[in-house]
Write an enzyme that holds these catalytic residues in place. Structure first.
Site: not given
Length: 539
Positions: A169, A453
């Site tokens: 990603r 996150d």
């Protein structure tokens, strides 16, 4: 007279790193420079378009499926490219940053896929950006090992057929990479992450029987998906690998993308692998886009918004139906629990919740789901094994029973829950703790037994902002005000200082994190992304 040679990328304000010459080769940097020349102007136009669309939502307080792409949705004949063998079975995916220890543990975890993350689980320090690339190449070459300096424990890769397939990603379109510049202009972080990885590993992965596979974050429209598709076509030609080698899974983690799922798959159809339901960023996007839409768009505490909330259910059901109609994988949300080494009862309760969540996803037709910790892999695996058996996925379940109207996706007021004072305290506590770690270069942080996150910090600060601007009254009678947020933040900072001691507190970035959280939570001019002002402070 011959044309002048094109400018080359400059590495700016960056300390030399060990083995960086293996990543930052002249040929790789030339490729990234070419990506920048070809595609950054369109990226800039699309970022401007995001602002225009947000202004339209502010004016109308609504969203709808696009009339101009109705023909794409109505045409039942098109499908995405068939999944390559390495991505046919995705029943459990583990996520995490690309530091050396995590690289080994994730590949060894027993999950089918590892989302190797340069985005929300990674603070984009130059070290993380460059050495993360090096760690992935080392893993593919099987020259990676790690000894923990604290415990002395050694880590090494299992046999090749036991390793997870990597889906990488890159950063979202909004972020720049200030350490790589062309003629004084920073290259978008997405092009740096994608470009370096693709250039070094596309052929290497093909030789291993896999390929360059990507997760695309923060996508807001099918036009952004079209940009990625054009990048893939260009990149495959540039390095000389067959068209269709790339596979991309798009995170449907913005409210605008939820209205364009079919169009996103259509734009990427030769390279598409699936869609994923990303919960915290999705909620953040709802708050961001409808922040001035009045009381009916006010979200309760983030932990009260489960995936069974009617508007979240509409989103996930529509995602499964859309994916399977088009032959793509539908990947479910994150189980973020971090098992406690000290409290078996906490684990028991949490594991039961994780199991219920994964059982529901498997029963709804998802083909796989995310976990944040290796201990959760067997739990998620059992849920999907029970439904899939020997089948690699359940794309044959078309979910034609699902019917979602445009209004269902933004029916926030169907949720029977309200913001609470404890919810405010939790948003502040998590926000400060996460931002402090991020400013030290950590993107995946265990806080209160959950792996958090950047999306966590975004929903935390967005909820503080929304509650204050909507003049929410908590159950204890207190009004959500800037003054109350400052008071709670000061108390939290003092509690952290008490908990960790003066020396550790002073060595950290706690005051800086406190100030940044209040800045992005209280400024009337709402920052599009917390990571934009935070990146200015990341050294």
């Amino acid at each position: 007279m011959s044309a002048p040679a094109p400018s080359t990328l400059a590495i700016v304000d960056a300390e030399p790193l060990p083995r960086q010459e293996e990543v930052l080769t002249d040929a790789a940097l030339a490729f990234v420079a070419e990506l920048h020349r070809q595609f950054t102007p369109r990226r800039n136009e699309l970022l401007a378009r995001r602002g225009e669309r947000r202004a339209e939502i502010a004016r109308t307080s609504t969203l709808d499926f696009l009339p101009e792409t109705a023909a794409v949705r109505a045409d039942d004949s098109w499908k995405v490219a068939p999944a390559p063998a390495a991505l046919s079975d995705r029943r459990v995916e583990i996520t995490g940053p690309t530091d050396r220890k995590m690289t080994i543990n994730a590949l060894n975890s027993g999950a089918k896929v590892w989302l190797a993350d340069f985005e929300d689980a990674s603070a984009p320090t130059w070290e993380n950006v460059v050495l993360g690339q090096l760690n992935l190449t080392d893993a593919y070459e099987r020259r990676i090992d790690f000894t923990d300096p604290k415990s002395g424990k050694s880590y090494a890769l299992k046999a090749a057929d036991e390793l997870a397939t990597v889906v990488m990603r890159p950063r979202g379109w909004h972020l720049e990479e200030r350490h790589l510049q062309l003629d004084g202009v920073s290259v978008p972080g997405a092009l740096v992450d994608f470009g370096l990885y693709f250039f070094h590993n596309a052929q290497r992965l093909i030789d291993l029987g896999k390929g360059p596979y990507f997760y695309l974050p923060k996508t807001e429209s099918h036009l952004e998906a079209r940009l990625w598709n054009d990048i893939f076509v260009f990149a495959q030609d540039y390095v000389g690998v067959p068209q269709g080698t790339v596979r991309a899974t798009v995170l449907i983690e913005t409210i605008t993308a939820a209205y364009e799922m079919e169009e996103i798959l259509y734009e990427l159809r030769d390279h598409a692998s699936g869609l994923n339901a990303g919960r915290w960023d999705y909620l953040f996007s709802i708050v961001k886009n409808f922040r001035d839409g009045g009381a009916k768009f006010v979200l309760p505490d983030r932990n009260a918004v489960t995936m069974t909330a009617p508007f979240m259910r509409a989103y996930t059901e529509l995602l499964v139906r859309t994916c399977h109609k088009r032959g793509a994988h539908a990947i479910g949300g994150m189980a973020a629990f971090i098992p406690s080494r000290r409290d078996a009862e906490v684990n028991k309760v949490a594991f039961e919740k994780v199991k219920a969540d994964k059982d529901r996803e498997a029963a709804d037709g998802f083909d796989g789901s995310w976990v944040a910790h290796p201990d959760l892999v067997p739990i998620a695996l059992a849920s999907f094994d029970a439904v899939l058996g020997e089948k690699p996925n359940q794309k044959d379940r078309l979910r034609e029973d699902v019917s979602v109207a445009a209004g269902d996706l933004i029916a926030i007021d169907t949720l029977d829950a309200r913001p609470t004072y404890d919810g405010l305290r939790n948003a502040v506590a998590v926000g400060i703790r996460y931002i402090e770690a991020w400013l030290r270069g950590l993107g995946a942080v265990a806080i209160f037994n959950l792996m958090e996150d950047a999306a966590t910090a975004e929903i935390s600060r967005s909820q503080i902002w929304q509650w204050i601007n909507a003049d929410v009254v908590f159950e204890n009678g207190e009004h959500a005000t800037a003054g109350l947020a400052r008071k709670v933040a000061a108390e939290e900072l003092a509690a952290i200082r008490e908990e960790i001691g003066e020396e550790t507190f002073t060595a950290g970035k706690w005051q800086q994190a406190h100030d940044l959280l209040l800045q992005v939570s209280l400024d009337q001019d709402y920052a599009d992304f917390l990571t934009l002002p935070a990146y200015e402070q990341l050294r």
